[in-house]
Design a protein around this motif. Structure first.
Motif, PDB file in Angstrom:
ATOM      1  N   MET A   1       0.806  -1.219   0.000  1.00 41.78           N
ATOM      2  CA  MET A   1       0.000   0.000   0.000  1.00 41.78           C
ATOM      3  C   MET A   1       0.844   1.276   0.000  1.00 41.78           C
ATOM      4  SD  MET A   1       0.638  -1.248   3.128  1.00 41.78           S
ATOM      5  CE  MET A   1      -0.679  -2.393   3.475  1.00 41.78           C
ATOM      6  N   PHE A   2       2.167   1.122  -0.045  1.00 43.98           N
ATOM      7  CA  PHE A   2       3.082   2.266  -0.078  1.00 43.98           C
ATOM      8  C   PHE A   2       3.939   2.197  -1.338  1.00 43.98           C
ATOM      9  CE2 PHE A   2       2.337   1.329   4.450  1.00 43.98           C
ATOM     10  CZ  PHE A   2       1.776   2.543   4.844  1.00 43.98           C
ATOM     11  N   PRO A   3       3.359   2.455  -2.503  1.00 46.36           N
ATOM     12  CA  PRO A   3       4.140   2.344  -3.741  1.00 46.36           C
ATOM     13  C   PRO A   3       5.213   3.420  -3.816  1.00 46.36           C
ATOM     14  CG  PRO A   3       2.026   3.371  -4.176  1.00 46.36           C
ATOM     15  CD  PRO A   3       1.976   2.903  -2.747  1.00 46.36           C
ATOM     16  N   PRO A   4       6.282   3.158  -4.539  1.00 48.92           N
ATOM     17  CA  PRO A   4       7.283   4.197  -4.769  1.00 48.92           C
ATOM     18  C   PRO A   4       6.674   5.350  -5.566  1.00 48.92           C
ATOM     19  CG  PRO A   4       7.692   2.294  -6.165  1.00 48.92           C
ATOM     20  CD  PRO A   4       6.610   1.895  -5.211  1.00 48.92           C
ATOM     21  N   THR A   5       7.362   6.444  -5.625  1.00 48.32           N
ATOM     22  CA  THR A   5       6.841   7.637  -6.298  1.00 48.32           C
ATOM     23  C   THR A   5       6.402   7.344  -7.722  1.00 48.32           C
ATOM     24  OG1 THR A   5       8.292   9.028  -4.957  1.00 48.32           O
ATOM     25  CG2 THR A   5       7.367  10.006  -6.954  1.00 48.32           C
TER      26      THR A   5
ATOM     27  N   ASP B   1      -2.290   2.227 -12.814  1.00 46.39           N
ATOM     28  CA  ASP B   1      -1.319   3.324 -12.774  1.00 46.39           C
ATOM     29  C   ASP B   1      -0.292   3.127 -11.667  1.00 46.39           C
ATOM     30  OD1 ASP B   1      -2.537   4.571 -14.926  1.00 46.39           O
ATOM     31  OD2 ASP B   1      -3.855   5.775 -13.659  1.00 46.39           O
ATOM     32  N   GLY B   2       0.168   1.898 -11.510  1.00 45.07           N
ATOM     33  CA  GLY B   2       1.220   1.603 -10.541  1.00 45.07           C
ATOM     34  C   GLY B   2       0.752   1.460  -9.118  1.00 45.07           C
ATOM     35  N   ARG B   3      -0.571   1.486  -8.895  1.00 45.27           N
ATOM     36  CA  ARG B   3      -1.139   1.328  -7.551  1.00 45.27           C
ATOM     37  C   ARG B   3      -1.997   0.073  -7.506  1.00 45.27           C
ATOM     38  NH1 ARG B   3       2.126   5.515  -8.237  1.00 45.27           N
ATOM     39  NH2 ARG B   3       2.092   7.011  -6.511  1.00 45.27           N
ATOM     40  N   ILE B   4      -1.939  -0.654  -6.418  1.00 47.40           N
ATOM     41  CA  ILE B   4      -2.790  -1.826  -6.239  1.00 47.40           C
ATOM     42  C   ILE B   4      -4.179  -1.362  -5.816  1.00 47.40           C
ATOM     43  CG2 ILE B   4      -3.206  -3.847  -4.795  1.00 47.40           C
ATOM     44  CD1 ILE B   4      -0.230  -4.361  -4.844  1.00 47.40           C
TER      45      ILE B   4
ATOM     46  N   GLY C   1       5.425   4.506  -8.817  1.00 51.07           N
ATOM     47  CA  GLY C   1       4.445   3.431  -8.834  1.00 51.07           C
ATOM     48  C   GLY C   1       5.079   2.063  -8.982  1.00 51.07           C
ATOM     49  N   TRP C   2       4.301   1.030  -8.608  1.00 49.78           N
ATOM     50  CA  TRP C   2       4.760  -0.341  -8.777  1.00 49.78           C
ATOM     51  C   TRP C   2       4.691  -0.754 -10.245  1.00 49.78           C
ATOM     52  CZ3 TRP C   2       7.120  -1.914  -4.672  1.00 49.78           C
ATOM     53  CH2 TRP C   2       6.615  -1.718  -3.374  1.00 49.78           C
ATOM     54  N   THR C   3       5.514  -1.711 -10.605  1.00 48.55           N
ATOM     55  CA  THR C   3       5.350  -2.420 -11.867  1.00 48.55           C
ATOM     56  C   THR C   3       4.760  -3.794 -11.557  1.00 48.55           C
ATOM     57  OG1 THR C   3       7.528  -3.488 -11.828  1.00 48.55           O
ATOM     58  CG2 THR C   3       7.390  -1.276 -12.796  1.00 48.55           C
ATOM     59  N   PHE C   4       4.219  -4.447 -12.578  1.00 41.76           N
ATOM     60  CA  PHE C   4       3.621  -5.759 -12.346  1.00 41.76           C
ATOM     61  C   PHE C   4       4.662  -6.757 -11.856  1.00 41.76           C
ATOM     62  CE2 PHE C   4       2.117  -9.980 -13.731  1.00 41.76           C
ATOM     63  CZ  PHE C   4       0.955 -10.026 -12.990  1.00 41.76           C
ATOM     64  N   ASP C   5       5.869  -6.677 -12.369  1.00 37.70           N
ATOM     65  CA  ASP C   5       6.912  -7.600 -11.921  1.00 37.70           C
ATOM     66  C   ASP C   5       7.188  -7.441 -10.428  1.00 37.70           C
ATOM     67  OD1 ASP C   5       7.284  -8.848 -14.325  1.00 37.70           O
ATOM     68  OD2 ASP C   5       8.978  -7.609 -14.947  1.00 37.70           O
ATOM     69  N   GLN C   6       6.971  -6.244  -9.879  1.00 39.37           N
ATOM     70  CA  GLN C   6       7.227  -6.004  -8.463  1.00 39.37           C
ATOM     71  C   GLN C   6       6.099  -6.503  -7.568  1.00 39.37           C
ATOM     72  OE1 GLN C   6       7.953  -1.723  -8.946  1.00 39.37           O
ATOM     73  NE2 GLN C   6       9.996  -2.030  -8.096  1.00 39.37           N
ATOM     74  N   VAL C   7       4.906  -6.714  -8.125  1.00 42.18           N
ATOM     75  CA  VAL C   7       3.759  -7.075  -7.285  1.00 42.18           C
ATOM     76  C   VAL C   7       3.156  -8.430  -7.612  1.00 42.18           C
ATOM     77  CG1 VAL C   7       3.160  -4.632  -6.965  1.00 42.18           C
ATOM     78  CG2 VAL C   7       2.064  -5.938  -8.793  1.00 42.18           C
ATOM     79  N   LYS C   8       3.591  -9.065  -8.684  1.00 43.09           N
ATOM     80  CA  LYS C   8       2.910 -10.284  -9.137  1.00 43.09           C
ATOM     81  C   LYS C   8       3.015 -11.436  -8.147  1.00 43.09           C
ATOM     82  CE  LYS C   8       6.814 -11.934 -11.952  1.00 43.09           C
ATOM     83  NZ  LYS C   8       7.255 -12.229 -13.338  1.00 43.09           N
ATOM     84  N   GLY C   9       3.999 -11.404  -7.266  1.00 45.71           N
ATOM     85  CA  GLY C   9       4.151 -12.476  -6.306  1.00 45.71           C
ATOM     86  C   GLY C   9       3.378 -12.291  -5.014  1.00 45.71           C
TER      87      GLY C   9
ATOM     88  N   ASP D   1       0.337  -2.155 -19.870  1.00 39.79           N
ATOM     89  CA  ASP D   1       1.730  -1.754 -19.779  1.00 39.79           C
ATOM     90  C   ASP D   1       2.232  -2.236 -18.436  1.00 39.79           C
ATOM     91  OD1 ASP D   1       1.114   0.301 -17.766  1.00 39.79           O
ATOM     92  OD2 ASP D   1       0.354   1.501 -19.434  1.00 39.79           O
ATOM     93  N   ASP D   2       3.477  -1.917 -18.076  1.00 39.45           N
ATOM     94  CA  ASP D   2       4.031  -2.532 -16.864  1.00 39.45           C
ATOM     95  C   ASP D   2       3.414  -2.007 -15.578  1.00 39.45           C
ATOM     96  OD1 ASP D   2       5.174  -0.022 -16.840  1.00 39.45           O
ATOM     97  OD2 ASP D   2       7.242  -0.720 -16.645  1.00 39.45           O
ATOM     98  N   GLN D   3       2.558  -0.966 -15.658  1.00 42.95           N
ATOM     99  CA  GLN D   3       1.908  -0.440 -14.463  1.00 42.95           C
ATOM    100  C   GLN D   3       0.389  -0.535 -14.522  1.00 42.95           C
ATOM    101  OE1 GLN D   3       3.672   3.510 -13.806  1.00 42.95           O
ATOM    102  NE2 GLN D   3       4.959   2.551 -12.258  1.00 42.95           N
ATOM    103  N   ASN D   4      -0.140  -1.184 -15.519  1.00 45.33           N
ATOM    104  CA  ASN D   4      -1.587  -1.348 -15.647  1.00 45.33           C
ATOM    105  C   ASN D   4      -1.907  -2.766 -16.089  1.00 45.33           C
ATOM    106  OD1 ASN D   4      -3.111   1.443 -15.378  1.00 45.33           O
ATOM    107  ND2 ASN D   4      -1.178   1.853 -16.458  1.00 45.33           N
ATOM    108  N   THR D   5      -2.482  -3.538 -15.158  1.00 45.45           N
ATOM    109  CA  THR D   5      -2.859  -4.926 -15.452  1.00 45.45           C
ATOM    110  C   THR D   5      -4.282  -5.178 -14.944  1.00 45.45           C
ATOM    111  OG1 THR D   5      -1.782  -5.663 -13.404  1.00 45.45           O
ATOM    112  CG2 THR D   5      -0.505  -5.820 -15.442  1.00 45.45           C
ATOM    113  N   PRO D   6      -5.292  -4.726 -15.700  1.00 49.78           N
ATOM    114  CA  PRO D   6      -6.670  -4.979 -15.293  1.00 49.78           C
ATOM    115  C   PRO D   6      -6.973  -6.471 -15.365  1.00 49.78           C
ATOM    116  CG  PRO D   6      -6.583  -4.080 -17.509  1.00 49.78           C
ATOM    117  CD  PRO D   6      -5.195  -3.990 -16.965  1.00 49.78           C
ATOM    118  N   LYS D   7      -8.035  -6.861 -14.667  1.00 48.88           N
ATOM    119  CA  LYS D   7      -8.474  -8.263 -14.649  1.00 48.88           C
ATOM    120  C   LYS D   7      -9.963  -8.299 -14.989  1.00 48.88           C
ATOM    121  CE  LYS D   7      -6.917 -10.928 -11.287  1.00 48.88           C
ATOM    122  NZ  LYS D   7      -6.843 -11.543  -9.918  1.00 48.88           N
ATOM    123  N   PRO D   8     -10.309  -8.329 -16.285  1.00 48.13           N
ATOM    124  CA  PRO D   8     -11.719  -8.329 -16.681  1.00 48.13           C
ATOM    125  C   PRO D   8     -12.442  -9.590 -16.226  1.00 48.13           C
ATOM    126  CG  PRO D   8     -10.280  -7.732 -18.520  1.00 48.13           C
ATOM    127  CD  PRO D   8      -9.399  -8.262 -17.441  1.00 48.13           C
TER     128      PRO D   8
END
Length: 210
Positions: free
Chosen positions: A25-29, A50-53, A31-39, A93-100
């Motif tokens: 809940m504390f992304p870097p300035t 936009d880099g936020r969960i 924003g997160w990338t998907f590789d940083q949060v996928k686990g 993109d690396d900061q936007n991964t929607p889940k329809p």
């Protein structure tokens, strides 16, 4: 406050390379990338916006039943070119991964065992079933996002006041990168019949009720 949280707040501190259950809940300035949060293993469903969960709204039984009914009908009707899936991340993109709720996509050149996200360029149709917690996303943000990234078709499934289903079918205007209502059948009631992205008929009344 833990040291990992201070890393986001203290001047000169180094931002962690991977999010974890204490720091998501504390992304870097930037924003997160998907590789940083996928686990992440979080106790809720989420998307990266936009880099936020962003926590996905909880859904009721009717929503899930309708979603699964649309999924089954599309799978039964699909041609060999396409695959149909629910609950899968789409990488815009690396900061936007929607889940329809449901997507139809072209699986060619994708690894069945390795794919984590479906590239947006492979998606032919996005289906979203609107619930009270997702109205703004499903009606505004996601159509704009998918249209801007050239997804050809978008269906928005709504529950009418009489508790029947209405499926709003949209096609992409390739020049403006915006959706417009399907010319001959912008809204489907009772039964959905369309030829795109492949011929399919769905008995909408049969999806509502036990």
């Amino acid at each position: 406050m833990t040291a990992s949280r201070l890393a986001f707040m203290g001047p000169g501190m180094t931002t962690p390379q991977q999010a974890n259950e204490d720091t998501w809940m504390f992304p870097p300035t930037e924003g997160w990338t998907f590789d940083q949060v996928k686990g992440l293993e979080l106790p809720f469903d989420w998307e990266l916006v936009d880099g936020r969960i962003v926590v996905r709204a909880r859904t009721k039984f009717w929503h899930n039943h309708v979603r699964d009914g649309v999924l089954i009908a599309l799978r039964a009707a699909r041609t060999e070119l396409y695959e149909v899936v629910t609950g899968q991340f789409v990488v815009v993109d690396d900061q936007n991964t929607p889940k329809p709720d449901v997507i139809v996509f072209d699986p060619r050149q994708l690894s069945f065992f390795d794919v984590e996200c479906v590239p947006v360029q492979k998606v032919a149709l996005v289906v979203e079933v609107v619930s009270p917690g997702s109205r703004q996303d499903d009606r505004v943000r996601k159509p704009a996002l998918f249209a801007a990234n050239k997804v050809p078709f978008y269906w928005r499934v709504e529950l009418d006041r009489d508790q029947g289903l209405a499926v709003h079918e949209y096609w992409l205007n390739a020049d403006t990168l915006a959706y417009f209502p399907a010319p001959s059948h912008p809204v489907h009631h009772d039964k959905l019949v369309t030829e795109l992205p492949f011929p399919v008929e769905i008995d909408l009344d049969a999806l509502v009720g036990f």
